[in-house]
Write an enzyme that holds these catalytic residues in place. Structure first.
Site, PDB file in Angstrom:
ATOM      1  N   ASN A   1       0.968  -1.210   0.166  1.00  0.00           N
ATOM      2  CA  ASN A   1       0.046   0.101  -0.015  1.00  0.00           C
ATOM      3  C   ASN A   1       0.930   1.347  -0.012  1.00  0.00           C
ATOM      4  O   ASN A   1       1.888   1.241   0.785  1.00  0.00           O
ATOM      5  CB  ASN A   1      -0.936   0.107   1.182  1.00  0.00           C
ATOM      6  CG  ASN A   1      -2.116   1.131   1.289  1.00  0.00           C
ATOM      7  OD1 ASN A   1      -1.923   2.284   1.032  1.00  0.00           O
ATOM      8  ND2 ASN A   1      -3.274   0.645   0.995  1.00  0.00           N
ATOM      9  N   ALA A   2       0.604   2.064  -0.980  1.00  0.00           N
ATOM     10  CA  ALA A   2       1.368   3.500  -0.891  1.00  0.00           C
ATOM     11  C   ALA A   2       1.225   4.578   0.072  1.00  0.00           C
ATOM     12  O   ALA A   2       1.717   5.301  -0.011  1.00  0.00           O
ATOM     13  CB  ALA A   2       1.247   3.859  -2.461  1.00  0.00           C
TER      14      ALA A   2
END
Length: 168
Positions: free
Chosen positions: A39-40
């Site tokens: 997840n960024a």
């Protein structure tokens, strides 16, 4: 399966509220917002605020609070198999009436993706019709259609425009 979200990461002086929809399985297992390793979100928070994955979770959340940023999800409970937002059913929203009373300085909401935006419009927008709201691209690894650099630019713009006129 019934999924329950987390308490908010927040300080009463928060000015920016970042809202997701509901934590995924990896986040629930890690007991952390945006806990999936791909997840960024934390990479973006690292590039914007210095709250990246190289720091322990408690330190990352403290940095966000120091920067006037709160993090929460629109939904408190739902039924969902797996982690995809498209599988969310039987939504129950969080107590935003109470949240906004306890956080009176919130001036902007940044929504993390389309499901957060849709749920926000349904459950929260009626409570705060004049609040400035921006939908940023989902940081989820399931949304791989956009390069990281493009996501970062859009997130930075959403967060910086929230800070305009605040001397930061």
């Amino acid at each position: 399966m019934i999924i329950q979200g987390f308490d908010p990461i927040s300080d009463p002086d928060a000015r920016i509220l970042i809202l997701g929809s509901m934590p995924g399985i990896a986040s629930l297992e890690a007991n952390q917002y945006y806990g999936h390793p791909r997840n960024a979100f934390w990479r973006i928070m690292g590039d914007v605020f210095g709250a990246g994955l190289e720091r322990p979770y408690a330190e990352r959340t403290a940095i966000l609070k120091d920067q006037g940023v709160a993090v929460w999800d629109v939904l408190k409970l739902c039924h969902r198999e797996g982690s995809l937002d498209s599988n969310i059913k039987d939504e129950v929203p969080n107590d935003f009436a109470g949240f906004f009373v306890q956080h009176p300085r919130i001036e902007r909401v940044v929504l993390n993706g389309g499901k957060a935006a849709k749920s926000f419009e349904k459950y929260v927008r009626p409570l705060v019709p004049s609040l400035t709201v921006t939908t940023a691209p989902s940081t989820s690894p399931a949304f791989a259609a956009m390069r990281y650099e493009a996501k970062l630019d859009l997130w930075r713009t959403a967060i910086i425009s929230a800070d305009q006129g605040q001397g930061r």
